[in-house]
Write an enzyme that holds these catalytic residues in place. Structure first.
Site, PDB file in Angstrom:
ATOM      1  N   TRP A 181       0.865  -1.191   0.000  1.00 10.21           N
ATOM      2  CA  TRP A 181       0.000   0.000   0.000  1.00 10.21           C
ATOM      3  C   TRP A 181       0.896   1.233   0.000  1.00 10.21           C
ATOM      4  O   TRP A 181       1.860   1.302   0.757  1.00 10.21           O
ATOM      5  CB  TRP A 181      -0.923   0.054   1.227  1.00 10.21           C
ATOM      6  CG  TRP A 181      -1.614   1.387   1.272  1.00 10.21           C
ATOM      7  CD1 TRP A 181      -2.651   1.785   0.491  1.00 10.21           C
ATOM      8  CD2 TRP A 181      -1.234   2.526   2.061  1.00 10.21           C
ATOM      9  NE1 TRP A 181      -2.957   3.101   0.756  1.00 10.21           N
ATOM     10  CE2 TRP A 181      -2.103   3.576   1.711  1.00 10.21           C
ATOM     11  CE3 TRP A 181      -0.251   2.762   3.025  1.00 10.21           C
ATOM     12  CZ2 TRP A 181      -2.028   4.848   2.292  1.00 10.21           C
ATOM     13  CZ3 TRP A 181      -0.160   4.023   3.606  1.00 10.21           C
ATOM     14  CH2 TRP A 181      -1.054   5.052   3.240  1.00 10.21           C
ATOM     15  N   GLU A 222      -3.221  -3.126  -2.170  1.00 13.59           N
ATOM     16  CA  GLU A 222      -4.356  -2.514  -1.466  1.00 13.59           C
ATOM     17  C   GLU A 222      -4.746  -1.217  -2.173  1.00 13.59           C
ATOM     18  O   GLU A 222      -3.908  -0.339  -2.375  1.00 13.59           O
ATOM     19  CB  GLU A 222      -3.962  -2.234  -0.013  1.00 13.59           C
ATOM     20  CG  GLU A 222      -5.051  -1.545   0.808  1.00 13.59           C
ATOM     21  CD  GLU A 222      -4.637  -1.298   2.262  1.00 13.59           C
ATOM     22  OE1 GLU A 222      -3.439  -1.436   2.591  1.00 13.59           O
ATOM     23  OE2 GLU A 222      -5.533  -0.946   3.062  1.00 13.59           O
ATOM     24  N   LYS A 224      -7.166   2.351  -2.660  1.00  8.84           N
ATOM     25  CA  LYS A 224      -7.686   3.398  -1.776  1.00  8.84           C
ATOM     26  C   LYS A 224      -8.420   4.440  -2.601  1.00  8.84           C
ATOM     27  O   LYS A 224      -8.188   4.585  -3.800  1.00  8.84           O
ATOM     28  CB  LYS A 224      -6.531   4.032  -1.002  1.00  8.84           C
ATOM     29  CG  LYS A 224      -6.989   4.927   0.127  1.00  8.84           C
ATOM     30  CD  LYS A 224      -5.934   5.116   1.177  1.00  8.84           C
ATOM     31  CE  LYS A 224      -6.443   6.116   2.207  1.00  8.84           C
ATOM     32  NZ  LYS A 224      -5.548   6.242   3.337  1.00  8.84           N
ATOM     33  N   ASP A 256      -9.571  -2.901   1.896  1.00  8.17           N
ATOM     34  CA  ASP A 256      -9.671  -2.292   3.234  1.00  8.17           C
ATOM     35  C   ASP A 256     -11.040  -1.615   3.237  1.00  8.17           C
ATOM     36  O   ASP A 256     -11.318  -0.776   2.372  1.00  8.17           O
ATOM     37  CB  ASP A 256      -8.528  -1.290   3.405  1.00  8.17           C
ATOM     38  CG  ASP A 256      -8.548  -0.559   4.739  1.00  8.17           C
ATOM     39  OD1 ASP A 256      -9.636  -0.080   5.132  1.00  8.17           O
ATOM     40  OD2 ASP A 256      -7.487  -0.436   5.368  1.00  8.17           O
ATOM     41  N   HIS A 259     -11.632   2.098   2.535  1.00 10.19           N
ATOM     42  CA  HIS A 259     -11.080   2.692   1.320  1.00 10.19           C
ATOM     43  C   HIS A 259     -12.057   2.796   0.158  1.00 10.19           C
ATOM     44  O   HIS A 259     -11.665   2.748  -0.993  1.00 10.19           O
ATOM     45  CB  HIS A 259      -9.844   1.905   0.871  1.00 10.19           C
ATOM     46  CG  HIS A 259      -8.696   2.052   1.813  1.00 10.19           C
ATOM     47  ND1 HIS A 259      -7.421   1.605   1.533  1.00 10.19           N
ATOM     48  CD2 HIS A 259      -8.618   2.615   3.042  1.00 10.19           C
ATOM     49  CE1 HIS A 259      -6.624   1.868   2.534  1.00 10.19           C
ATOM     50  NE2 HIS A 259      -7.323   2.478   3.472  1.00 10.19           N
ATOM     51  N   HIS A 283      -8.401  -5.862   4.959  1.00  9.85           N
ATOM     52  CA  HIS A 283      -8.088  -5.037   6.111  1.00  9.85           C
ATOM     53  C   HIS A 283      -9.421  -4.666   6.725  1.00  9.85           C
ATOM     54  O   HIS A 283     -10.253  -4.030   6.069  1.00  9.85           O
ATOM     55  CB  HIS A 283      -7.334  -3.765   5.710  1.00  9.85           C
ATOM     56  CG  HIS A 283      -5.862  -3.950   5.651  1.00  9.85           C
ATOM     57  ND1 HIS A 283      -4.997  -2.928   5.361  1.00  9.85           N
ATOM     58  CD2 HIS A 283      -5.093  -5.044   5.886  1.00  9.85           C
ATOM     59  CE1 HIS A 283      -3.749  -3.385   5.405  1.00  9.85           C
ATOM     60  NE2 HIS A 283      -3.785  -4.666   5.707  1.00  9.85           N
ATOM     61  N   ASP A 293     -10.291   5.018  10.369  1.00  9.84           N
ATOM     62  CA  ASP A 293      -9.636   3.954  11.124  1.00  9.84           C
ATOM     63  C   ASP A 293     -10.041   3.917  12.588  1.00  9.84           C
ATOM     64  O   ASP A 293      -9.203   3.781  13.478  1.00  9.84           O
ATOM     65  CB  ASP A 293      -8.109   4.034  10.953  1.00  9.84           C
ATOM     66  CG  ASP A 293      -7.678   3.528   9.589  1.00  9.84           C
ATOM     67  OD1 ASP A 293      -7.897   2.339   9.318  1.00  9.84           O
ATOM     68  OD2 ASP A 293      -7.152   4.318   8.784  1.00  9.84           O
ATOM     69  N   ASP A 323      -6.957  -3.447  10.720  1.00 11.11           N
ATOM     70  CA  ASP A 323      -6.177  -2.253  10.378  1.00 11.11           C
ATOM     71  C   ASP A 323      -6.912  -1.002  10.847  1.00 11.11           C
ATOM     72  O   ASP A 323      -7.801  -0.512  10.155  1.00 11.11           O
ATOM     73  CB  ASP A 323      -5.936  -2.192   8.860  1.00 11.11           C
ATOM     74  CG  ASP A 323      -5.147  -0.952   8.467  1.00 11.11           C
ATOM     75  OD1 ASP A 323      -4.506  -0.348   9.348  1.00 11.11           O
ATOM     76  OD2 ASP A 323      -5.172  -0.579   7.279  1.00 11.11           O
TER      77      ASP A 323
HETATM   78  C1  RNT Z   1      -3.831   3.155   4.788  1.00  8.28           C
HETATM   79  C2  RNT Z   1      -3.929   1.698   4.579  1.00  8.28           C
HETATM   80  C3  RNT Z   1      -2.779   0.894   5.093  1.00  8.28           C
HETATM   81  C4  RNT Z   1      -2.265   1.361   6.432  1.00  8.28           C
HETATM   82  C5  RNT Z   1      -1.228   0.465   7.048  1.00  8.28           C
HETATM   83  C6  RNT Z   1      -0.553   1.114   8.212  1.00  8.28           C
HETATM   84  O1  RNT Z   1      -4.957   3.837   4.416  1.00  8.28           O
HETATM   85  O2  RNT Z   1      -5.114   1.229   5.134  1.00  8.28           O
HETATM   86  O3  RNT Z   1      -3.115  -0.440   5.104  1.00  8.28           O
HETATM   87  O4  RNT Z   1      -3.312   1.532   7.344  1.00  8.28           O
HETATM   88  O5  RNT Z   1      -0.349   0.049   6.096  1.00  8.28           O
HETATM   89 ZN    ZN Z   2      -5.375  -0.878   5.171  1.00  3.94          ZN
END
Ligand code: RNT
Ligand code: ZN
Length: 416
Positions: A181, A222, A224, A256, A259, A283, A293, A323
């Site tokens: 990421w 990953e 976003k 995630d 995201h 995540h 988060d 995460d």
């Molecule tokens: C960030 C991503 C990523 C981080 C970690 C720390 O938006 O979610 O995965 O949270 O790598």
């Molecule tokens: Zn993440």
């Protein structure tokens, strides 16, 4: 009859064997992210957190050293049921005797203490290159930078991380998920959206050209939607990352759930990806209005995500990792609430008569499906949850928080 016996009887009437469920759930690894313990700071630098992510809050007691971080994780693991893995970020390298290695020069030996920690617990490790909180990331672009020397630095970092991931897998005997990421993106409207993406693609390909055993290392990308300071354009967007994974053998997509746009849900995306990919990674977080988060709770979408994994019979195809990072509350409790909530969600999903409900859907019996789905919600789940905790030798609800308060008084409050 005790409450537990009565509860088991109610589930048995729906064709669910509670003890069999618990035996299965106990063995499914959930990766615990080391970065909740120190607000994503790490041990290899002293600068601010960059990359478009942010922790807010200044609750006392954060871990300052590897020893403190591992002690805190020991505490969390003693409070949460189920099998764990530990998710390590490259910035958590542990240097000894004044030695230092920059990100492009990291070696397995800088993570030996994490391997020792994992072996002590008989668990696996996951890994993440750290493409943020570093002077070479200050432009906001790393693997997609127009500056070749910047890209090369980060490609070397990625390759070093592939080697470290393989070392983790070999040492622990458990495959290592290595997640790529970056926060690469632009604050304002781009003049070129494709250039950075082409460079990003080539850089990730260069990282994955490092030889590794596909059974041992599971590289992921990953995606976003946006980050703080990079609101207009994200290089590794959903379409970019998903297509990259789909077209590169052995590379997994990582979703995630913080995201995506606020009305999109990852629960719906899990079966969509499972229809094509042999394996995917997650995540698990709690976004509030953006990728905030927050600590994972036992809420509707968390439960829905767990349901999809269970209903798709996909425990062996989905790598589950937490995460999130909340610096405004006790970090041990933050970790534990999140891990316990995800375990609750999985347990509840397994205590649902999924086959019977699917059958109602296929028969078009939507009225009955609604009625039965609603009734599942008030089954005596709490009694089984506490029993699951007991089976795993960890405290039940109502018991664990006192231990956190004690740890705060004896250990965390002394970290000043
Ligand atoms: C960030 C991503 C990523 C981080 C970690 C720390 O938006 O979610 O995965 O949270 O790598
Ligand atoms: Zn993440």
């Amino acid at each position: 009859m005790t409450r537990l016996e009565e509860a088991k009887k109610q589930y048995a009437a729906l064709g669910i064997d509670v003890d069999a469920v618990i035996e299965t759930l106990k063995k499914q690894p959930v990766s615990l992210h080391c970065w909740q313990g120190d607000d994503v700071k790490g041990f290899d630098q002293d600068g601010p957190l960059t990359g478009g992510i942010q922790t807010t809050g200044n609750y006392p007691g954060k871990a300052r050293t590897p020893e403190e971080l591992m002690a805190d994780m020991d505490m969390v693991m003693s409070l949460c049921p189920g099998m764990k893995k530990i998710n390590v970020h490259a910035c958590y390298a542990i240097f000894e005797d004044g030695e230092f290695a920059d990100r492009d020069k990291l070696e397995p030996k800088h993570f030996k203490k994490w391997v020792d920690f994992a072996k002590k617990h008989g668990m696996g490790l996951d890994f993440n290159p750290t493409f943020f909180s570093h002077p070479m990331a200050n432009s906001g672009l790393t693997l997609s930078s127009p500056d070749k020397s910047v890209r090369d630095f980060w490609i070397e970092h990625g390759k070093a991380c592939v080697r470290i991931s393989e070392y983790f897998a070999k040492e622990t005997g458990v495959p290592c998920v290595m997640n790529i990421w970056t926060g690469d993106g632009l604050k304002d409207i781009p003049a070129d959206r494709m250039g950075p993406r082409v460079r990003y693609k080539e850089s990730i390909e260069a990282i994955l050209s490092e030889p590794f055993d596909k059974n041992l290392v599971k590289p992921c990308v990953e995606s976003k939607v946006f980050g703080i300071g990079v609101e207009s354009y994200t290089v590794g967007s959903a379409e970019f990352s998903l297509t990259f994974a789909a077209t590169h053998d052995g590379c997994l997509p990582l979703m995630d759930n913080g995201h995506y746009h606020p009305t999109e849900v990852v629960s719906d995306k899990i079966p969509a990806l499972l229809a094509f990919f042999p394996e995917i990674a997650l995540h698990i977080t709690r976004p509030i209005r953006w990728d905030s988060d927050h600590v994972v709770l036992f809420d509707d979408e968390t439960r829905e995500m767990a349901k999809e994994i269970v209903r798709c019979d996909a425990f062996d195809r989905v790598y589950m990792a937490l995460d999130y990072f909340d610096a405004s509350i006790n970090r041990i409790a933050a970790w534990s609430v999140g891990l316990r909530s995800w375990q609750k969600a999985l347990l509840m999903a397994m205590l649902t008569p999924n086959a019977a409900l699917k059958d109602l859907q296929d028969k078009g019996a939507y009225t009955e499906l609604m009625v039965k789905s609603e009734e599942v919600k008030t089954l005596p789940f709490g009694d089984i949850w506490n029993y699951y905790c007991e089976c795993c030798g960890v405290p039940a609800d109502g018991e664990w928080f006192a231990k956190v308060q004690e740890y705060e008084k004896d250990v965390l409050s002394k970290r000043v």
